[in-house]
Design a protein around this motif. Sequence first.
Motif, PDB file in Angstrom:
ATOM      1  N   ASP A 149      31.160  48.689  46.510  1.00 33.32           N
ATOM      2  CA  ASP A 149      32.312  48.420  47.398  1.00 33.32           C
ATOM      3  C   ASP A 149      33.625  48.374  46.624  1.00 33.32           C
ATOM      4  O   ASP A 149      34.430  47.437  46.773  1.00 33.32           O
ATOM      5  N   LEU A 150      33.842  49.397  45.805  1.00 34.59           N
ATOM      6  CA  LEU A 150      34.968  49.428  44.864  1.00 34.59           C
ATOM      7  C   LEU A 150      36.312  49.127  45.522  1.00 34.59           C
ATOM      8  O   LEU A 150      37.021  48.202  45.105  1.00 34.59           O
ATOM      9  N   ILE A 151      36.669  49.911  46.524  1.00 30.72           N
ATOM     10  CA  ILE A 151      38.025  49.806  47.082  1.00 30.72           C
ATOM     11  C   ILE A 151      38.219  48.479  47.834  1.00 30.72           C
ATOM     12  O   ILE A 151      39.241  47.807  47.664  1.00 30.72           O
ATOM     13  N   ASP A 152      37.229  48.094  48.615  1.00 33.34           N
ATOM     14  CA  ASP A 152      37.318  46.823  49.349  1.00 33.34           C
ATOM     15  C   ASP A 152      37.483  45.642  48.399  1.00 33.34           C
ATOM     16  O   ASP A 152      38.345  44.789  48.589  1.00 33.34           O
ATOM     17  N   ASN A 153      36.635  45.600  47.374  1.00 34.52           N
ATOM     18  CA  ASN A 153      36.701  44.493  46.416  1.00 34.52           C
ATOM     19  C   ASN A 153      38.015  44.503  45.654  1.00 34.52           C
ATOM     20  O   ASN A 153      38.624  43.449  45.426  1.00 34.52           O
ATOM     21  N   ALA A 154      38.470  45.681  45.266  1.00 39.23           N
ATOM     22  CA  ALA A 154      39.727  45.783  44.503  1.00 39.23           C
ATOM     23  C   ALA A 154      40.906  45.332  45.356  1.00 39.23           C
ATOM     24  O   ALA A 154      41.804  44.640  44.875  1.00 39.23           O
ATOM     25  N   LYS A 155      40.906  45.721  46.636  1.00 37.85           N
ATOM     26  CA  LYS A 155      42.006  45.321  47.536  1.00 37.85           C
ATOM     27  C   LYS A 155      42.077  43.810  47.674  1.00 37.85           C
ATOM     28  O   LYS A 155      43.160  43.228  47.725  1.00 37.85           O
ATOM     29  N   LYS A 156      40.920  43.169  47.729  1.00 36.83           N
ATOM     30  CA  LYS A 156      40.902  41.694  47.834  1.00 36.83           C
ATOM     31  C   LYS A 156      41.525  41.069  46.592  1.00 36.83           C
ATOM     32  O   LYS A 156      42.274  40.096  46.679  1.00 36.83           O
ATOM     33  N   LYS A 157      41.226  41.652  45.427  1.00 39.94           N
ATOM     34  CA  LYS A 157      41.794  41.112  44.176  1.00 39.94           C
ATOM     35  C   LYS A 157      43.290  41.382  44.088  1.00 39.94           C
ATOM     36  O   LYS A 157      44.049  40.547  43.577  1.00 39.94           O
ATOM     37  N   LEU A 158      43.730  42.531  44.592  1.00 40.57           N
ATOM     38  CA  LEU A 158      45.161  42.884  44.597  1.00 40.57           C
ATOM     39  C   LEU A 158      45.959  41.809  45.328  1.00 40.57           C
ATOM     40  O   LEU A 158      46.971  41.314  44.830  1.00 40.57           O
ATOM     41  N   GLY A 159      45.474  41.421  46.509  1.00 39.73           N
ATOM     42  CA  GLY A 159      46.155  40.390  47.290  1.00 39.73           C
ATOM     43  C   GLY A 159      45.927  39.002  46.721  1.00 39.73           C
ATOM     44  O   GLY A 159      46.862  38.236  46.510  1.00 39.73           O
ATOM     45  N   GLY A 160      44.672  38.701  46.429  1.00 37.33           N
ATOM     46  CA  GLY A 160      44.295  37.358  45.986  1.00 37.33           C
ATOM     47  C   GLY A 160      44.935  36.943  44.680  1.00 37.33           C
ATOM     48  O   GLY A 160      45.237  35.763  44.475  1.00 37.33           O
ATOM     49  N   LYS A 161      45.154  37.915  43.787  1.00 34.60           N
ATOM     50  CA  LYS A 161      45.749  37.599  42.484  1.00 34.60           C
ATOM     51  C   LYS A 161      47.235  37.946  42.456  1.00 34.60           C
ATOM     52  O   LYS A 161      47.849  37.932  41.383  1.00 34.60           O
ATOM     53  N   ASN A 162      47.798  38.293  43.633  1.00 35.90           N
ATOM     54  CA  ASN A 162      49.235  38.563  43.749  1.00 35.90           C
ATOM     55  C   ASN A 162      49.697  39.641  42.764  1.00 35.90           C
ATOM     56  O   ASN A 162      50.650  39.456  42.010  1.00 35.90           O
ATOM     57  N   LEU A 163      48.989  40.782  42.794  1.00 34.36           N
ATOM     58  CA  LEU A 163      49.276  41.858  41.835  1.00 34.36           C
ATOM     59  C   LEU A 163      50.196  42.914  42.445  1.00 34.36           C
ATOM     60  O   LEU A 163      50.237  43.097  43.667  1.00 34.36           O
ATOM     61  N   ASP A 164      50.919  43.628  41.575  1.00 26.27           N
ATOM     62  CA  ASP A 164      51.718  44.778  42.010  1.00 26.27           C
ATOM     63  C   ASP A 164      50.851  46.028  42.029  1.00 26.27           C
ATOM     64  O   ASP A 164      51.092  46.951  42.803  1.00 26.27           O
ATOM     65  N   LEU A 165      49.865  46.043  41.148  1.00 32.28           N
ATOM     66  CA  LEU A 165      48.989  47.217  41.020  1.00 32.28           C
ATOM     67  C   LEU A 165      47.623  46.760  40.535  1.00 32.28           C
ATOM     68  O   LEU A 165      47.539  45.908  39.643  1.00 32.28           O
ATOM     69  N   ILE A 166      46.576  47.306  41.138  1.00 31.66           N
ATOM     70  CA  ILE A 166      45.235  47.057  40.599  1.00 31.66           C
ATOM     71  C   ILE A 166      44.569  48.389  40.303  1.00 31.66           C
ATOM     72  O   ILE A 166      44.714  49.360  41.061  1.00 31.66           O
ATOM     73  N   VAL A 167      43.906  48.435  39.168  1.00 35.19           N
ATOM     74  CA  VAL A 167      43.213  49.636  38.730  1.00 35.19           C
ATOM     75  C   VAL A 167      41.745  49.430  39.086  1.00 35.19           C
ATOM     76  O   VAL A 167      41.045  48.641  38.447  1.00 35.19           O
TER      77      VAL A 167
END
Length: 218
Positions: A149-167
Amino acid sequence: AAVLNRKNDLAGKTIVVTAGGTREPIDPVRYIGNRSSGKMGCALAAAASARGASVKLVSTVDMPDSSGMTVIRVETAAQMLEAVRGAVKGADALIMAAAVADFRPLTAAGGKIKKNAAPLDLKLEATPDILSEVKGDFIRVGFAAETADLIDNAKKKLGGKNLDLIVANDVTAPGSGFGADTNKVTLLFKDGRAEDLPLMPKRAVAEKIMDYLATMLN
Ligand code: CTP
Ligand code: CA
């Protein structure tokens, strides 16, 4: 011509990069580690430095050519947190490429645990989450190492960790992830944009990330 073509688009910027997997001690001779080689973080540091940035590399591994950078060597998640806290003061960006351990032994034994201690119970506690704990006015870039679930999990981290960009990094894809010289990633931005990159050398992935960072910072 080579010199003229060289990008200097991060001149005057200070970028903090973390690299490698943390090591959490069990006793004086043993630790809990992970498969991170630190190559992606070192490639990011090299790319940023080559493009004129002042680079502070907080790393658990030795970097081949770190001339011109400030390198802070650490072992544990707790040490990495303290080093990053100091390094981000006045920085323009933080890139967390390190594979920070999520668990550490509740206590490290003072002496070597002897084999007759088996079966041995290790009680593990959570480590601090560096991206969640380190606040400040700088661009924040994270990585998401996923096996499903790469994209779903990454999107959660993008928001949850208040990031500008997640790889978003599929560590199970062939030629990708831990230890490899190449990587297969998708860049996910705060504003919802996404860029799926082909499998490419980690240095080329790093240059792509620096292209976006330069745009965000200038
Ligand atoms: N990270 C961090 N501090 C931690 C763990 C992770 O700052 N203690 C950072 C990593 O460097 C990475 C991002 O958070 O940039 C996501 O790491 P990842 O391991 O993918 O996510 P976790 O939040 O740890 O969640 P999980 O491992 O359960 O998927
Ligand atoms: Ca984790």
